[in-house]
Design a protein around this motif. Sequence first.
Motif, PDB file in Angstrom:
ATOM      1  N   CYS A   1      37.873  40.541  43.349  1.00  0.00           N
ATOM      2  CA  CYS A   1      38.247  39.520  44.329  1.00  0.00           C
ATOM      3  C   CYS A   1      37.152  38.467  44.445  1.00  0.00           C
ATOM      4  N   ARG A   2      35.893  38.891  44.413  1.00  0.00           N
ATOM      5  CA  ARG A   2      34.792  37.921  44.428  1.00  0.00           C
ATOM      6  C   ARG A   2      34.833  37.052  43.174  1.00  0.00           C
ATOM      7  N   GLU A   3      35.102  37.670  42.031  1.00  0.00           N
ATOM      8  CA  GLU A   3      35.195  36.911  40.781  1.00  0.00           C
ATOM      9  C   GLU A   3      36.366  35.926  40.829  1.00  0.00           C
ATOM     10  N   ARG A   4      37.509  36.386  41.343  1.00  0.00           N
ATOM     11  CA  ARG A   4      38.680  35.513  41.478  1.00  0.00           C
ATOM     12  C   ARG A   4      38.368  34.317  42.376  1.00  0.00           C
ATOM     13  N   ASP A   5      37.700  34.573  43.497  1.00  0.00           N
ATOM     14  CA  ASP A   5      37.364  33.483  44.416  1.00  0.00           C
ATOM     15  C   ASP A   5      36.426  32.479  43.761  1.00  0.00           C
TER      16      ASP A   5
ATOM     17  N   LEU B   1      36.111  59.997  45.855  1.00  0.00           N
ATOM     18  CA  LEU B   1      35.104  59.231  45.111  1.00  0.00           C
ATOM     19  C   LEU B   1      35.774  58.242  44.157  1.00  0.00           C
ATOM     20  N   LEU B   2      36.811  58.685  43.477  1.00  0.00           N
ATOM     21  CA  LEU B   2      37.561  57.796  42.590  1.00  0.00           C
ATOM     22  C   LEU B   2      38.170  56.647  43.384  1.00  0.00           C
TER      23      LEU B   2
ATOM     24  N   ALA C   1      35.888  49.488  45.216  1.00  0.00           N
ATOM     25  CA  ALA C   1      34.722  48.661  44.887  1.00  0.00           C
ATOM     26  C   ALA C   1      35.042  47.717  43.731  1.00  0.00           C
ATOM     27  N   LYS C   2      35.780  48.199  42.757  1.00  0.00           N
ATOM     28  CA  LYS C   2      36.165  47.365  41.615  1.00  0.00           C
ATOM     29  C   LYS C   2      37.070  46.222  42.070  1.00  0.00           C
TER      30      LYS C   2
ATOM     31  N   ILE D   1      43.643  42.849  39.530  1.00  0.00           N
ATOM     32  CA  ILE D   1      43.598  43.196  40.955  1.00  0.00           C
ATOM     33  C   ILE D   1      44.908  43.858  41.369  1.00  0.00           C
ATOM     34  N   ALA D   2      46.024  43.291  40.957  1.00  0.00           N
ATOM     35  CA  ALA D   2      47.331  43.859  41.301  1.00  0.00           C
ATOM     36  C   ALA D   2      47.484  45.270  40.736  1.00  0.00           C
ATOM     37  N   GLN D   3      47.053  45.459  39.501  1.00  0.00           N
ATOM     38  CA  GLN D   3      47.154  46.775  38.877  1.00  0.00           C
ATOM     39  C   GLN D   3      46.275  47.795  39.610  1.00  0.00           C
ATOM     40  N   LEU D   4      45.065  47.399  39.965  1.00  0.00           N
ATOM     41  CA  LEU D   4      44.173  48.308  40.672  1.00  0.00           C
ATOM     42  C   LEU D   4      44.694  48.634  42.070  1.00  0.00           C
TER      43      LEU D   4
END
Length: 67
Positions: free
Chosen positions: A52-56, A39-40, A46-47, A10-13
């Motif tokens: 963030c949902r996965e982290r939660d 678009l990128l 979105a990623k 997440i931090a890298q993105l």
Amino acid sequence: MKLHWVQNEIAQLRRAICAQEREIATLQRAGVSTASAELLLARLRAKVDDLCRERDALRRSAPAASK
């Protein structure tokens, strides 16, 4: 371990998003089309949202796993 990896990703993105936003601003000042760059940027955001949902979910499941 997986939680730590997700947090780092997440931090890298987020750093990549900041760089992409700066690039878009530069292109706009130069009068160049920014459609593909935007678009990128949308895909990067979105990623991050998915991660963030996965982290939660990992945070919610961590206390249950230790019991």
